[in-house]
Design a protein around this motif. Structure first.
Motif, PDB file in Angstrom:
ATOM      1  N   SER A 144       0.828  -1.327   0.138  1.00 10.76           N
ATOM      2  CA  SER A 144       0.295   0.062   0.289  1.00 10.76           C
ATOM      3  C   SER A 144       0.919   1.112  -0.444  1.00 10.76           C
ATOM      4  O   SER A 144       2.016   0.915   0.841  1.00 10.76           O
ATOM      5  CB  SER A 144      -0.848   0.136   0.925  1.00 10.76           C
ATOM      6  N   LYS A 145       0.270   2.463  -0.599  1.00 16.79           N
ATOM      7  CA  LYS A 145       0.977   3.467  -0.540  1.00 16.79           C
ATOM      8  C   LYS A 145      -0.180   4.612  -0.106  1.00 16.79           C
ATOM      9  O   LYS A 145      -1.308   4.856  -0.596  1.00 16.79           O
ATOM     10  CB  LYS A 145       1.924   3.875  -1.969  1.00 16.79           C
ATOM     11  N   LEU A 146       0.348   5.236   0.548  1.00 24.84           N
ATOM     12  CA  LEU A 146      -0.629   6.544   1.253  1.00 24.84           C
ATOM     13  C   LEU A 146      -0.478   7.841   0.139  1.00 24.84           C
ATOM     14  O   LEU A 146       0.229   7.882  -0.351  1.00 24.84           O
ATOM     15  CB  LEU A 146      -0.634   6.897   2.869  1.00 24.84           C
ATOM     16  N   GLU A 147      -1.255   8.833   0.445  1.00 24.94           N
ATOM     17  CA  GLU A 147      -0.849  10.559  -0.270  1.00 24.94           C
ATOM     18  C   GLU A 147       0.070  11.168  -0.448  1.00 24.94           C
ATOM     19  O   GLU A 147       0.654  11.855  -1.169  1.00 24.94           O
ATOM     20  CB  GLU A 147      -2.234  10.832  -0.205  1.00 24.94           C
ATOM     21  N   ASN A 148       0.699  10.623   1.350  1.00 27.27           N
ATOM     22  CA  ASN A 148       2.026  11.106   1.261  1.00 27.27           C
ATOM     23  C   ASN A 148       2.706  10.866   0.786  1.00 27.27           C
ATOM     24  O   ASN A 148       4.462  11.143   1.678  1.00 27.27           O
ATOM     25  CB  ASN A 148       2.551  11.777   2.768  1.00 27.27           C
TER      26      ASN A 148
END
Length: 435
Positions: A144-148
């Motif tokens: 997963s990759k967050l918006e930040n």
């Protein structure tokens, strides 16, 4: 390498001119595959920067040149030759416009979709789950990759329908989802092999929803996270020799693709674990992965190209509100002779009265059949064209930027030019021969 690349670029350039030749998007693919790859080969080894500091720096003493300007000049020549091969434009075209307009068997083993819908793939996976013995271990992993920009991985383990393993891995900003998926699969494999239930489980199933990672787990990786894939393969090969009960078969580690976000409980649980991992603080910064560095380099290149275009865009392009620098301009899909006319109208470098007078083309024909002087936007106002086909709706101040400044408008203009044969019959380069 640049000399060979230039030879290829020159050969490709001979395959077309402003009217005839290959379609621009096909030439762009050929330039990218055969010219730029050869020209850039090994550039990361010989590029030390333009200068280097002196061993004993002194005041007002410039740094030492690395003498790479010749290499850069040769590369620029190759790039410009390739751009001219792609585009049907006049020799006098501005350089920024050249850059802008040219844009410079495992699948079956992992249960790939192969034309199935997400729902069909999910149904097939559920059927597979029912066929797996209860004492087999099933590991679901995800990234997963967050918006930040923070990434993380996660995994969960099931046996006999019950979850007995769960883990989250923080990876920070220097990884991509691809890397997180691989890291999570490796971590899940390690956790399962060291768990006490491994001795009574014949097979270990690794299920993940990233098809590319799934394929890489089965073979030698040549891309990002190579060390992770190698570690996975090495560790998976030791599964048959693990400590196990006498009645348990040696079994194997099996890789399976699972459709993501298809309400498969194990995959959804792994997704939650991955998001938790991405949200955690990384104690020490991870080194850049190949995928993350590639993404960073591309974003930097796109940003630099946009900055360059905003500073160097010709006034004609500014008037048409062409403010973006596209890596693959959609207009390259148009027929070559039509694209040549549109680019000529954009740049004002073409079969126009002002252009011919500027370069003293004494043999040029300066007027349309309607009697008006040829100009980049004459097709809008030509009286003969108005009688032959409906005029584009809207005020010229809005229609012209749309037709000449946007891909959608260029497509409509190309269709209109083809239907009316404007440049062949109404406003040809040469007047028709009298009989």
């Amino acid at each position: 390498m640049t000399s060979k690349a230039l030879t290829i670029a020159s050969a490709l350039r001979s395959l077309g001119n402003t009217v005839h030749g290959m379609r621009p998007h096909l030439l762009q693919q050929a330039i990218s595959a055969c010219v730029l790859r050869k020209a850039y080969f090994g550039a990361e080894t010989w590029w030390p920067g333009r200068t280097r500091p002196r061993s004993r720096p002194q005041a007002d003493t410039p740094p030492i040149s690395n003498l790479v300007n010749k290499h850069l000049t040769d590369l620029s020549t190759v790039i410009l030759t390739g751009a001219r091969a792609i585009l049907p434009v006049f020799r006098t075209i501005q350089l920024p416009v050249l850059h802008r307009e040219s844009g410079e068997a495992a699948l079956r083993r992992v249960g790939a979709p192969s034309g199935r819908t997400r729902e069909e793939a999910a149904d097939n996976f559920q059927i597979l789950l029912q066929s797996i013995p209860n004492n087999d271990i099933i590991i679901y992993s995800d990234g997963s990759k967050l918006e930040n920009g923070q990434t993380g991985g996660g995994y969960v383990g099931f046996q006999a329908g019950s979850q007995f393993l769960r883990g989250s891995i923080p990876l920070g900003h220097n990884k991509e989802v691809f890397d997180a998926e691989a890291e999570a699969a490796l971590a899940g494999l390690k956790a399962a092999m060291t768990h006490s239930t491994a001795q009574c489980s014949p097979n270990l199933w690794i299920c993940l929803d990233n098809l590319e990672v799934t394929i890489q787990l089965l073979s030698s990786s040549i891309g990002s996270s190579q060390a992770v894939f190698k570690s996975f393969n090495t560790l998976a090969a030791t599964w048959p020799s693990r400590r196990r009960l006498l009645q348990i078969e040696s079994g194997a580690v099996r890789i399976r693709w699972v459709p993501g976000h298809a309400n498969i409980p194990g995959n959804e649980a792994a997704d939650c674990a991955a998001k938790e991992g991405a949200g955690k603080t990384v104690p020490t910064s991870h080194p850049w992965s190949y995928a993350a560095f590639k993404r960073h380099t591309k974003s930097q290149a796109a940003s630099r190209a946009q900055t360059y275009w905003q500073a160097a865009a010709p006034q004609a392009y500014q008037d048409l509100e062409i403010t973006t620098f596209s890596r693959r301009p959609p207009e390259l899909q148009l027929p070559r002779h039509i694209l040549g006319r549109i680019l000529a109208a954009r740049t004002k470098h073409g079969d126009f009265a002002d252009y011919h007078e500027r370069f003293n083309h004494t043999d040029a024909h300066l007027t349309c059949r309607c009697g008006a002087r040829k100009s980049p936007i004459h097709f809008i106002f030509c009286q003969i064209a108005k009688r032959k086909a409906p005029r584009f709706p809207g005020h010229p101040s809005e229609v012209i930027p749309f037709l000449l400044g946007t891909p959608k408008g260029a497509t409509k203009l190309a269709k209109w030019l083809t239907e009316t044969r404007f440049f062949e019959d109404i406003c040809p380069r040469r007047p028709p021969l009298s009989t």
